[in-house]
Design an enzyme around this catalytic site. Structure first.
Site, PDB file in Angstrom:
ATOM      1  N   ASP A  42       2.033 -43.341  88.723  1.00  0.00           N
ATOM      2  CA  ASP A  42       3.203 -43.571  89.659  1.00  0.00           C
ATOM      3  C   ASP A  42       2.512 -43.243  91.167  1.00  0.00           C
ATOM      4  O   ASP A  42       1.101 -42.071  91.039  1.00  0.00           O
ATOM      5  CB  ASP A  42       3.951 -41.966  90.231  1.00  0.00           C
ATOM      6  CG  ASP A  42       4.087 -40.748  89.139  1.00  0.00           C
ATOM      7  OD1 ASP A  42       2.557 -40.186  89.401  1.00  0.00           O
ATOM      8  OD2 ASP A  42       5.046 -39.802  89.169  1.00  0.00           O
TER       9      ASP A  42
ATOM     10  N   GLU B  93       9.654 -40.564  93.627  1.00  0.00           N
ATOM     11  CA  GLU B  93       9.789 -39.267  94.227  1.00  0.00           C
ATOM     12  C   GLU B  93      11.795 -39.737  94.410  1.00  0.00           C
ATOM     13  O   GLU B  93      11.960 -38.746  95.352  1.00  0.00           O
ATOM     14  CB  GLU B  93       9.256 -38.840  95.296  1.00  0.00           C
ATOM     15  CG  GLU B  93       8.015 -38.643  94.413  1.00  0.00           C
ATOM     16  CD  GLU B  93       7.962 -36.948  93.628  1.00  0.00           C
ATOM     17  OE1 GLU B  93       8.873 -36.362  93.785  1.00  0.00           O
ATOM     18  OE2 GLU B  93       7.058 -36.423  93.696  1.00  0.00           O
TER      19      GLU B  93
END
Length: 375
Positions: free
Chosen positions: A70, A129
């Site tokens: 990520d 997130e």
């Protein structure tokens, strides 16, 4: 002075430019510049929004092994005092995604120069997130064409030492959902409360009632959490509030519990609307599926690491952490594990400072495992 490891330098470069979900333009550009500097004969690169797919062709492929990293940061003001602290105001790599990216680039570099039999697919995923990039990446034509047969990922863990990993078969991370509740009533002068519907009072009552869900509606042998992290309401001290807003999160260890918790929230919110004569709206925002590690692959991974590397494997417990990698594991067999980085401060903390030695450690043992699986 000894020269810094190139992947530690990459981590520091990326740490300077954290960006929020689907706004990782500088990050994507940096990653592409590095990827394009590698030999291109056996590598294919495709972009999706701010994400990147990187495919390395195998020598005689029978399957494709996937690896996900990520790439986004968090809206946090960094307080590390590091010489390479964030250049972006109010944004920080406080969850270690800069470490994740540098490890992935290290693995790609290794396998470009040391090809294995099977194809490899590396996924640089935006918006972990929030609002979530894993699920939409799964639904791309690129993923349909290059979909891996198995996939793995890691997440840094400040509580473990460098040279340690923590993992378990089955459920690792919880089901998670954001929670936003807006209340709208009738405001007015503080001296005439009987002419109003006070939304601060309604909001306070609602918070207290929400906490009873865990105590009285969730099996005591199961686990769930409702946290209200933010309340806003009103304008000044002598005006009764017309509006209020609650912002929070829901976390459960089972899909069934998530459904039950939401059903109870909706019933309680409806009751508050009736009781306080106000309008109430619920928004669940981003929802992440549980991270469930495929048992056989996870056990095999743990056994390989114990026997073939000097990494210490710890069997951990499940956590209430949320991770949208769970969507990928719902579609593709695989697993996620914690990588020890030994930091005094934890994830999402403004002073998080991972031990960078973990980068080289991770590149070395993960490349051994992928080579074992792909040859």
């Amino acid at each position: 002075m000894s020269k810094i490891n190139p992947f530690i330098q990459i981590r520091r470069d990326l740490h300077l430019i954290p960006e929020l979900g689907f706004k990782e333009f500088k990050t994507q550009s940096y990653l592409l510049n590095y990827l394009n500097s590698l030999p291109q004969e056996y590598i294919e690169i495709k972009t999706w929004k701010t994400g990147i797919f990187v495919r390395i062709k195998g020598l005689s492929p029978s399957k494709t092994i996937g690896y996900r990293a990520d790439i986004d940061g968090l809206p946090i003001v960094e307080e590390t005092g590091l010489p390479f602290k964030s250049n972006h105001e109010n944004e920080m790599h406080a969850c270690g995604h800069d470490m994740h990216m540098s490890i992935a680039l290290g693995l790609i570099t290794h396998f470009v120069h040391n090809r294995i039999n099977d194809n490899l697919l590396f996924i640089f995923q935006p918006a972990e997130e929030g609002p979530g990039g894993a699920e939409p990446m799964l639904n791309t034509d690129i993923m349909t064409e290059w979909k891996p047969d198995m996939i793995l990922a890691l997440h840094i863990a400040p509580e473990y030492a460098v040279g340690e990993i923590a993992v378990k078969e089955g459920l690792l991370f919880a089901n998670t959902s954001e929670l936003f509740i807006d209340l709208k009533g009738k405001g007015g002068h503080a001296a005439y409360p009987h002419h109003t519907n006070d939304m601060v009072v309604a909001a306070c009552s609602l918070v207290s009632q929400l906490q009873t869900i865990i105590a009285r509606n969730v099996d005591p042998l199961d686990s769930a959490v409702i946290t209200i992290g933010k309340i806003t309401g009103g304008t000044v001290q002598n005006i009764i509030a017309e509006n209020a807003r609650l912002e929070g999160t829901i976390r459960t260890l089972s899909v069934e519990s998530m459904k039950k918790v939401k059903k109870r929230i909706e019933a309680i919110v409806h009751g508050v609307g009736v009781g306080y004569e106000c309008e109430v709206k619920i928004d669940y925002g981003s929802m992440y599926h549980q991270v469930y590690n495929e048992e056989q692959l996870t056990r095999e991974f743990m056994e390989f690491v114990r026997k073939e590397t000097n990494i210490h494997v710890i069997k951990c417990k499940e956590a209430m952490t949320g991770e949208d990698f769970g969507y990928m594991l719902e579609e593709i067999p695989g697993f996620m594990f914690w990588l020890g980085v030994q930091s005094e401060y934890g994830l999402h903390h403004a002073k998080l400072n991972p031990n960078e030695d973990a980068i080289v450690t991770a590149i070395n043992f993960i490349s051994k495992y992928i080579s074992y699986k792909g040859n």
